[in-house]
Scaffold this motif. Structure first.
Motif, PDB file in Angstrom:
ATOM      1  N   LEU A 175      59.028  35.041 -26.431  1.00 43.59           N
ATOM      2  CA  LEU A 175      59.442  34.590 -25.117  1.00 43.59           C
ATOM      3  C   LEU A 175      58.309  34.667 -23.898  1.00 43.59           C
ATOM      4  O   LEU A 175      57.533  33.893 -23.429  1.00 43.59           O
ATOM      5  N   VAL A 176      57.706  35.911 -23.785  1.00 42.62           N
ATOM      6  CA  VAL A 176      56.762  36.154 -22.998  1.00 42.62           C
ATOM      7  C   VAL A 176      55.573  35.679 -23.211  1.00 42.62           C
ATOM      8  O   VAL A 176      54.675  35.306 -22.290  1.00 42.62           O
ATOM      9  N   SER A 177      55.105  35.719 -24.592  1.00 42.03           N
ATOM     10  CA  SER A 177      53.829  34.863 -24.790  1.00 42.03           C
ATOM     11  C   SER A 177      53.769  33.160 -24.462  1.00 42.03           C
ATOM     12  O   SER A 177      52.933  33.056 -23.884  1.00 42.03           O
ATOM     13  N   VAL A 178      54.936  32.765 -24.754  1.00 45.54           N
ATOM     14  CA  VAL A 178      54.998  31.280 -24.284  1.00 45.54           C
ATOM     15  C   VAL A 178      54.930  31.061 -22.578  1.00 45.54           C
ATOM     16  O   VAL A 178      54.309  30.438 -22.083  1.00 45.54           O
ATOM     17  N   GLY A 247      57.942  42.386 -24.270  1.00 44.22           N
ATOM     18  CA  GLY A 247      57.472  41.920 -23.178  1.00 44.22           C
ATOM     19  C   GLY A 247      56.076  42.410 -22.810  1.00 44.22           C
ATOM     20  O   GLY A 247      55.152  41.765 -22.630  1.00 44.22           O
ATOM     21  N   ILE A 248      55.884  43.813 -22.756  1.00 44.71           N
ATOM     22  CA  ILE A 248      54.771  44.398 -22.226  1.00 44.71           C
ATOM     23  C   ILE A 248      53.807  44.158 -23.355  1.00 44.71           C
ATOM     24  O   ILE A 248      52.583  43.731 -22.707  1.00 44.71           O
ATOM     25  N   VAL A 249      53.925  44.482 -24.286  1.00 47.75           N
ATOM     26  CA  VAL A 249      52.704  44.027 -25.469  1.00 47.75           C
ATOM     27  C   VAL A 249      52.484  42.441 -25.338  1.00 47.75           C
ATOM     28  O   VAL A 249      51.117  42.244 -25.659  1.00 47.75           O
ATOM     29  N   ALA A 250      53.382  41.565 -25.376  1.00 48.64           N
ATOM     30  CA  ALA A 250      52.781  40.230 -25.284  1.00 48.64           C
ATOM     31  C   ALA A 250      51.954  40.118 -24.207  1.00 48.64           C
ATOM     32  O   ALA A 250      50.869  39.159 -23.903  1.00 48.64           O
ATOM     33  N   GLY A 251      52.479  40.535 -22.711  1.00 48.14           N
ATOM     34  CA  GLY A 251      51.834  40.263 -21.495  1.00 48.14           C
ATOM     35  C   GLY A 251      50.307  40.873 -21.701  1.00 48.14           C
ATOM     36  O   GLY A 251      49.302  40.115 -21.299  1.00 48.14           O
ATOM     37  N   LEU A 252      50.255  42.030 -22.095  1.00 44.67           N
ATOM     38  CA  LEU A 252      48.874  42.700 -22.131  1.00 44.67           C
ATOM     39  C   LEU A 252      47.858  41.930 -23.250  1.00 44.67           C
ATOM     40  O   LEU A 252      46.855  41.926 -23.076  1.00 44.67           O
ATOM     41  N   LEU A 253      48.474  41.572 -24.207  1.00 38.23           N
ATOM     42  CA  LEU A 253      48.048  40.971 -25.512  1.00 38.23           C
ATOM     43  C   LEU A 253      47.278  39.611 -24.883  1.00 38.23           C
ATOM     44  O   LEU A 253      46.151  39.248 -24.994  1.00 38.23           O
ATOM     45  N   TYR A 254      48.211  38.708 -24.209  1.00 36.11           N
ATOM     46  CA  TYR A 254      47.667  37.486 -23.596  1.00 36.11           C
ATOM     47  C   TYR A 254      46.797  37.715 -22.439  1.00 36.11           C
ATOM     48  O   TYR A 254      45.619  37.042 -22.723  1.00 36.11           O
ATOM     49  N   ASP A 255      47.031  38.494 -21.680  1.00 37.71           N
ATOM     50  CA  ASP A 255      46.183  38.751 -20.586  1.00 37.71           C
ATOM     51  C   ASP A 255      44.756  39.162 -20.921  1.00 37.71           C
ATOM     52  O   ASP A 255      43.593  38.804 -20.416  1.00 37.71           O
ATOM     53  N   GLN A 256      44.698  40.283 -21.850  1.00 36.17           N
ATOM     54  CA  GLN A 256      43.446  40.986 -22.215  1.00 36.17           C
ATOM     55  C   GLN A 256      42.734  40.364 -23.443  1.00 36.17           C
ATOM     56  O   GLN A 256      41.560  40.678 -23.533  1.00 36.17           O
ATOM     57  N   PHE A 257      43.200  39.493 -24.277  1.00 39.79           N
ATOM     58  CA  PHE A 257      42.833  38.926 -25.541  1.00 39.79           C
ATOM     59  C   PHE A 257      42.495  37.468 -25.290  1.00 39.79           C
ATOM     60  O   PHE A 257      41.621  36.984 -25.449  1.00 39.79           O
ATOM     61  N   PHE A 258      43.548  36.730 -25.101  1.00 35.24           N
ATOM     62  CA  PHE A 258      43.715  35.087 -25.219  1.00 35.24           C
ATOM     63  C   PHE A 258      43.378  34.654 -23.957  1.00 35.24           C
ATOM     64  O   PHE A 258      42.485  33.515 -24.119  1.00 35.24           O
TER      65      PHE A 258
END
Length: 275
Positions: A175-178, A247-258
């Motif tokens: 959900l957070v990734s989307v 949610g936190i893992v998805a947010g950090l992954l998207y922000d810092q990687f993607f």
């Protein structure tokens, strides 16, 4: 015309993502979520009211849909659609006002990615939980308080709490990734696609993991009904820790990687306005 709209956007007169007029030109940037809600100094009660209403609608219609499913009037698909559709339409309604988080896990992800500040996070979470509790009470007033307990997420019979926890982590991660992809990322071509894709993600998650953990993927969805009649129970950590972690893992992954180091896509709406 388009030229006038571009001048309004640049001056801060209108919100770029949906064209809504603002009381403060400082309260948004060019993304639907993201930096648009980093305003401790300008946060207004109407944003908290919007978060309250969003969580209210989710819990209210979610509990009623689950009650109707128990009575044979609908099924898991109906329950999934009720949750997903109400979030989709309320995101469309209130994104310009508050960013339309409606979920402490979403707010926590944005806090971790430094898209909102701590004061905004705390205010939003209180509003979300209060709205969810009020929505649960309203549903109980219509169909009886037993519906609140029935509509509170629970670990499926025969399922270990750790299995439910993993389901909640993964569902919230999706959900957070989307949300970051369609609403936070400034490379996104616009906000029109955000509400339906967010709603469809919730539908898919409920269809897949609803029979495992109840698919809260939102601490407020569990806490709202649990606080006013559903009961906390020994496994409450499943619907608090799981969504927050995912949610936190998805947010950090998207922000810092993607998203890190990427430029807005050529021809995207935000790119055009910034040229």
């Amino acid at each position: 015309g388009q030229a006038r709209r571009e001048r309004q956007v640049r001056s801060g007169e209108v919100l770029p993502c949906v064209g809504s007029r603002l009381t403060s030109p400082k309260c948004c940037t060019r993304s639907l979520w993201g930096d648009s809600v980093v305003w401790n100094r300008t946060m207004k009660p109407k944003a908290l009211v919007a978060e309250f209403i969003g969580a209210f609608g989710l819990c209210f219609l979610g509990i009623l849909a689950i009650h109707h499913a128990g009575a044979g009037a609908t099924n898991l698909t109906g329950v999934a659609l009720a949750h997903g559709l109400i979030i989709a339409v309320l995101v469309a309604a209130f994104a310009a006002t508050s960013g339309a988080h409606f979920n402490p896990a979403v707010s926590a992800a944005l806090l971790a990615a430094k898209k909102i500040d701590g004061a905004t996070f705390v205010g939003y979470v209180f509003a979300q939980i209060a709205g969810a509790a009020a929505g649960a009470l309203a549903a109980g007033a219509i169909v009886g308080n037993a519906a609140i307990a029935a509509g509170t997420p629970a670990v499926a019979e025969g399922m270990a709490p750790t299995g439910a926890l993993i389901a909640e982590i993964i569902g919230t991660f999706f959900l957070v990734s989307v949300i970051f992809g369609v609403a936070v990322d400034k490379r996104s071509p616009g906000s029109a696609t955000a509400p339906p894709f967010i709603g469809l993600t919730i539908v898919a998650c409920i269809l897949g993991i609803g029979p495992v953990s109840g698919c809260a993927i939102n601490p407020a969805r569990f806490l709202g009904s649990a606080l006013v009649g559903g009961g906390m129970g020994p496994n409450m950590w499943v619907w608090v820790v799981g969504p927050l972690l995912g949610g936190i893992v998805a947010g950090l992954l998207y922000d810092q990687f993607f998203a890190k180091g990427e430029e807005a896509a050529t021809g995207a709406f935000w790119t055009d306005l910034s040229n």
